[in-house]
Write a protein that holds these residues in place. Structure first.
Motif, PDB file in Angstrom:
ATOM      1  N   MET A 188       0.827  -1.217   0.000  1.00  0.00           N
ATOM      2  CA  MET A 188       0.000   0.000   0.000  1.00  0.00           C
ATOM      3  C   MET A 188       0.859   1.264   0.000  1.00  0.00           C
ATOM      4  N   ALA A 189       1.964   1.225   0.728  1.00  0.00           N
ATOM      5  CA  ALA A 189       2.751   2.443   0.977  1.00  0.00           C
ATOM      6  C   ALA A 189       3.409   2.949  -0.300  1.00  0.00           C
ATOM      7  N   SER A 190       3.417   4.257  -0.452  1.00  0.00           N
ATOM      8  CA  SER A 190       4.036   4.879  -1.632  1.00  0.00           C
ATOM      9  C   SER A 190       5.407   5.438  -1.270  1.00  0.00           C
ATOM     10  N   ASN A 191       6.199   5.710  -2.301  1.00  0.00           N
ATOM     11  CA  ASN A 191       7.531   6.275  -2.039  1.00  0.00           C
ATOM     12  C   ASN A 191       7.447   7.671  -1.431  1.00  0.00           C
ATOM     13  N   GLY A 192       6.521   8.500  -1.963  1.00  0.00           N
ATOM     14  CA  GLY A 192       6.374   9.847  -1.405  1.00  0.00           C
ATOM     15  C   GLY A 192       5.912   9.800   0.042  1.00  0.00           C
ATOM     16  N   GLY A 193       4.951   8.919   0.326  1.00  0.00           N
ATOM     17  CA  GLY A 193       4.454   8.785   1.698  1.00  0.00           C
ATOM     18  C   GLY A 193       5.519   8.276   2.646  1.00  0.00           C
ATOM     19  N   ASN A 194       6.395   7.407   2.148  1.00  0.00           N
ATOM     20  CA  ASN A 194       7.472   6.893   2.996  1.00  0.00           C
ATOM     21  C   ASN A 194       8.371   8.030   3.457  1.00  0.00           C
ATOM     22  N   LEU A 195       8.711   8.940   2.544  1.00  0.00           N
ATOM     23  CA  LEU A 195       9.547  10.091   2.911  1.00  0.00           C
ATOM     24  C   LEU A 195       8.886  10.942   3.987  1.00  0.00           C
ATOM     25  N   LEU A 196       7.533  11.005   3.919  1.00  0.00           N
ATOM     26  CA  LEU A 196       6.803  11.962   4.754  1.00  0.00           C
ATOM     27  C   LEU A 196       6.110  11.320   5.947  1.00  0.00           C
ATOM     28  N   GLN A 197       6.376  10.052   6.208  1.00  0.00           N
ATOM     29  CA  GLN A 197       5.795   9.417   7.398  1.00  0.00           C
ATOM     30  C   GLN A 197       6.295  10.146   8.631  1.00  0.00           C
ATOM     31  N   ARG A 198       5.434  10.216   9.658  1.00  0.00           N
ATOM     32  CA  ARG A 198       5.776  10.959  10.874  1.00  0.00           C
ATOM     33  C   ARG A 198       6.519  10.068  11.855  1.00  0.00           C
ATOM     34  N   THR A 199       7.120  10.694  12.842  1.00  0.00           N
ATOM     35  CA  THR A 199       7.864   9.956  13.859  1.00  0.00           C
ATOM     36  C   THR A 199       6.975   8.938  14.582  1.00  0.00           C
ATOM     37  N   ARG A 200       7.605   7.909  15.138  1.00  0.00           N
ATOM     38  CA  ARG A 200       6.872   6.916  15.932  1.00  0.00           C
ATOM     39  C   ARG A 200       7.000   7.182  17.421  1.00  0.00           C
ATOM     40  N   CYS A 201       7.448   8.377  17.807  1.00  0.00           N
ATOM     41  CA  CYS A 201       7.468   8.742  19.235  1.00  0.00           C
ATOM     42  C   CYS A 201       6.077   8.489  19.803  1.00  0.00           C
ATOM     43  N   LEU A 202       5.996   7.680  20.872  1.00  0.00           N
ATOM     44  CA  LEU A 202       4.663   7.289  21.350  1.00  0.00           C
ATOM     45  C   LEU A 202       3.901   8.465  21.934  1.00  0.00           C
ATOM     46  N   TYR A 203       4.622   9.480  22.406  1.00  0.00           N
ATOM     47  CA  TYR A 203       3.920  10.654  22.959  1.00  0.00           C
ATOM     48  C   TYR A 203       3.305  11.500  21.841  1.00  0.00           C
ATOM     49  N   PHE A 204       3.913  11.459  20.667  1.00  0.00           N
ATOM     50  CA  PHE A 204       3.343  12.192  19.525  1.00  0.00           C
ATOM     51  C   PHE A 204       1.962  11.631  19.182  1.00  0.00           C
ATOM     52  N   TYR A 205       1.800  10.320  19.341  1.00  0.00           N
ATOM     53  CA  TYR A 205       0.517   9.676  19.018  1.00  0.00           C
ATOM     54  C   TYR A 205      -0.489   9.779  20.157  1.00  0.00           C
TER      55      TYR A 205
END
Ligand SMILES: Cc1cc2nc3c(=O)[nH]c(=O)nc-3n(C[C@H](O)[C@H](O)[C@H](O)COP(=O)(O)OP(=O)(O)OC[C@H]3O[C@@H](n4cnc5c(N)ncnc54)[C@H](O)[C@@H]3O)c2cc1C
Ligand code: SF4
Length: 350
Positions: free
Chosen positions: A113-130
């Motif tokens: 499913m994931a695109s190359n552009g989206g991969n560049l722009l994925q957000r951090t996985r810091c759990l506090y961010f979520y």
């Protein structure tokens, strides 16, 4: 979930116009967004981290091709799937480092499913961010950072700031940084190209900005220059909590161009999991040029890369282990690269 408007764009101009006409939104979380594979943006909407007034679907844009350019570069469309990119025979042959890095990430279903552009722009996985119940400067500028002094096992040891210690989670981008990739961008006012190493930012005092992308700007493609000289000696080493479906604690993209006498003509080295962006240090690569491979040399390179590394967090949440882990990973990846290319097949056991 908040109500939002969903529209499909047929081409890049229409996609840019559809975002622009929606206006900036009340705050950054409400700003209109592009959606490609949706594997990150939809999760963020479900967690209430993003509340875009409009989603502009890019899937119909003709940006899903992988093309060989006359100078030998490969142009990877922003809408090409991560899986299609990793298994493209030209990518496998000329850029095994990139193929292996993509296949070390996520799961087969997500890579489909994931695109190359989206991969560049994925957000951090810091759990506090979520977790919208905790303070986070990246989510809400000026709110504070729950990770500083909190659970920071996944966090940065290089390039962090007093405002944010998050890491960039992409595997693909670590290989792209090592391979001198460029990102092609389009806005309503025209196009521009940015080196991948300059595309992602360090957090400094504006952690809400992950990249240099302007609001409403579109990623059209990633161009990787000819890198055949590294194809026979490249390794993407990813160390993580478990062997599949986990983000890197530390990863190393290492590629060597070896002369017939065994000397290193040139080297490429980038780290993931340690900073707010893929971490590349040309001064450390320069230590390898013209040298015969040796463990002591690789240890000196690792020490140079990790100069200034600082742990974050306390107790079991502390990430001090990442510094010796990164040192050993660099030495191991360079040693493996001398022996040949390690090809990840995508079964998540590499
Ligand atoms: C369970 C799980 C595990 C994962 N594990 C890993 C891992 O180990 N390693 C790893 O690297 N990744 C991992 N990922 C992340 C995954 O690779 C990303 O979610 C994916 O690459 C995002 O691509 P997408 O097309 O789905 O982006 P989307 O979710 O559609 O978009 C992501 C962001 O990019 C923007 N965007 C998308 N395309 C464009 C464009 N062309 N121009 C401008 N903006 C654009 C969107 O507006 C959005 O802000 C994991 C994800 C999940 C859910
Ligand atoms: S490390 Fe960054 S993303 Fe994580 S809580 Fe702090 S400001 Fe937010």
């Amino acid at each position: 979930m908040n109500p939002f408007d969903y529209v499909q764009a047929a081409d890049a101009e229409q996609a840019l116009a559809l975002v622009a006409e929606a206006g900036p939104g009340g705050d950054a979380a409400q700003a209109p967004r592009f959606i490609a594979g949706g594997t990150n943006v939809l999760d963020l909407m479900k967690e209430n981290v993003l509340r875009p007034a409009r989603l502009v679907d890019l899937k119909r844009l003709p940006l899903d091709r992988i093309e060989a350019l006359p100078d030998g570069s490969l142009r990877l469309g922003a809408l090409a799937r991560n899986a299609d990119t990793a298994y493209d025979p030209r990518v496998r042959a000329a850029l095994p480092l990139l193929s292996s890095a993509i296949l070390a990430g996520a799961s087969p279903q997500i890579r489909n499913m994931a695109s190359n552009g989206g991969n560049l722009l994925q957000r951090t996985r810091c759990l506090y961010f979520y977790d919208t119940g905790t303070p986070c400067n990246k989510r809400t500028p000026g709110a504070g950072c729950a990770a500083i002094g909190g659970l920071a096992r996944q966090h940065a040891v290089l390039g962090a700031s007093a405002a944010c210690i998050a890491t960039h989670p992409s595997d693909m981008c670590v290989a792209l940084a090592a391979l001198d990739a460029r990102v092609e961008l389009r806005a309503l006012r025209g196009t521009r190209t940015v080196a991948l190493v300059d595309f992602h930012r360090l957090p400094q005092d504006q952690p809400e900005r992950d990249t240099v992308l302007a609001p409403g700007e579109l990623v059209e493609a990633i161009v990787v220059p000819p890198s055949r000289q590294y194809a026979a000696h490249s390794v993407y080493l990813k160390l993580r909590e478990r062997q599949s479906y986990a983000f890197a604690l530390v990863s190393v993209a290492a590629a060597l161009d070896l002369a017939p006498d065994g000397r290193i003509r040139s080297a490429r080295l980038a780290l993931g999991g340690v900073a707010h962006k893929p971490w590349r240090l040309p001064a450390a690569e320069a230590l390898l040029a013209g040298q015969l491979p040796a463990t002591a040399l690789f240890e000196a390179v690792a020490a140079r890369v990790l100069e200034g590394a600082r742990p974050q967090g306390v107790g079991l949440g502390c990430n001090a282990f990442k510094i010796p882990m990164a040192r050993r990973a660099i030495v191991r990846a360079l040693g493996q690269a001398v022996q040949g290319t390690v090809t990840n097949t995508g079964d998540n056991t590499a």
